[in-house]
Design an enzyme around this catalytic site. Structure first.
Site, mmCIF file in Angstrom:
data_model
loop_
_atom_site.group_PDB
_atom_site.id
_atom_site.type_symbol
_atom_site.label_atom_id
_atom_site.label_comp_id
_atom_site.label_asym_id
_atom_site.label_seq_id
_atom_site.Cartn_x
_atom_site.Cartn_y
_atom_site.Cartn_z
ATOM 1 N N ASP A 39 0.834 -1.199 0.000
ATOM 2 C CA ASP A 39 0.000 0.000 0.000
ATOM 3 C C ASP A 39 0.871 1.252 0.000
ATOM 4 O O ASP A 39 1.703 1.437 0.888
ATOM 5 C CB ASP A 39 -0.901 0.003 1.241
ATOM 6 N N TYR A 44 2.846 10.090 -0.292
ATOM 7 C CA TYR A 44 3.927 9.495 0.497
ATOM 8 C C TYR A 44 5.292 9.818 -0.105
ATOM 9 O O TYR A 44 6.307 9.702 0.580
ATOM 10 C CB TYR A 44 3.775 7.972 0.586
ATOM 11 N N LYS A 69 -3.003 5.894 -3.982
ATOM 12 C CA LYS A 69 -4.098 6.802 -3.643
ATOM 13 C C LYS A 69 -3.869 8.151 -4.305
ATOM 14 O O LYS A 69 -2.741 8.653 -4.336
ATOM 15 C CB LYS A 69 -4.194 6.978 -2.122
ATOM 16 N N HIS A 102 -7.705 9.510 -1.788
ATOM 17 C CA HIS A 102 -7.029 9.475 -0.481
ATOM 18 C C HIS A 102 -7.822 10.217 0.598
ATOM 19 O O HIS A 102 -7.978 9.729 1.723
ATOM 20 C CB HIS A 102 -5.629 10.083 -0.625
#
Length: 271
Positions: A39, A44, A69, A102
């Site tokens: 994931d 990120y 996401k 997200h």
């Protein structure tokens, strides 16, 4: 087959806050240990490193389940598909298995319906096998369902751990046939020091982390803990073998204290 019937491994490897060589090592170790669900997310800042680790692992693509996401700045329909294509380049993949919104936008534009329809279009284009949502309230879930149908929402990813059990949202998702993925399942490690969880862990001769993960798994959720240590990655994976009694599940349920750990300024008004 509807999205909700897809084969997402029940225990995955989260990569939130992991960067550069740290995330490469975590994903590499995880894949070597047997993880097949990874994931990540645009925000990120590690999709390229995750993609490198996946490619270098030699694990066949059809054995992997990869989630990413879409970030807030890419939710407008004219940006969403292009941003997902960029994510695929970074991940070195032709297609991801699951793409989530997200966070729902708090602004009037783009609407949740606009973003969900664009995401559905990305699915029709073959960029992602399945689509879903993350951090949506019940009202926002209803808007997403109205836009694309519950059968086309493969997961609702929300913060769930023994101290924030999110029962209302999880129950509504279940009522619509939408599977729930629990992020932050170890509450940033806070479960490791809880007296009740540690007592249960001693009873089973397992770790407190394994108990917390087993609780979420027995609730029917997918869990995506993260770790930078190989031994912890292995230990977390072994949570799949832990079976808690009804009484132990009830003891953990009583730890609810609405302790939300993730609530940025752009978060929705939580249920």
């Amino acid at each position: 087959m509807s999205n909700t019937n897809m084969m997402m491994p029940k225990l995955g490897l989260g990569t939130f806050r992991l960067k550069e060589q740290v995330v490469i090592d975590s994903v590499r170790n995880g894949l070597e240990l047997g993880y097949r669900h990874i994931d990540t997310a645009q925000i990120y800042g590690n999709e390229a490193e995750v993609g490198q680790a996946i490619e270098e692992s030699g694990v066949p693509r059809d054995e992997l389940f990869v989630t990413t996401k879409i970030w807030l700045e890419n939710l407008a329909p004219e940006k969403l598909i292009e941003s997902l294509q960029e994510s695929l380049k970074k991940l070195r993949l032709a297609q991801v298995d699951l793409t989530l919104i997200h966070w729902p936008t708090r602004d009037a534009s783009p609407t949740i319906a606009d973003s969900m329809k664009a995401l559905y279009q990305a699915q029709q284009m073959g960029l992602t096998k399945a689509i879903g949502i993350s951090n949506f309230t019940i009202e926002q879930m209803k808007q997403a369902i109205d836009a694309v149908g519950a059968q086309n929402i493969a997961s609702q990813q929300i913060e769930i751990h023994p101290f924030l059990q999110n029962e209302k949202v999880a129950a509504f998702a279940a009522s619509q046939g939408i599977p729930v993925t629990a992020y932050m399942p170890l509450a940033y490690g806070k479960v490791l020091t809880d007296t009740v969880i540690n007592h249960i862990a001693q009873t089973h001769s397992v770790s407190a982390a394994q108990v917390a993960l087993a609780w979420s798994l027995q609730k029917g959720y997918t869990v995506i803990p993260s770790s930078t240590k190989r031994e912890n990655l292995a230990s977390n994976l072994d949570a799949l073998k832990v079976v808690l009694s009804d009484a132990e599940m009830k003891q953990i349920a009583e730890l609810e204290r609405n302790e939300r750990l993730v609530s940025p300024e752009f978060a929705p008004d939580w249920d």
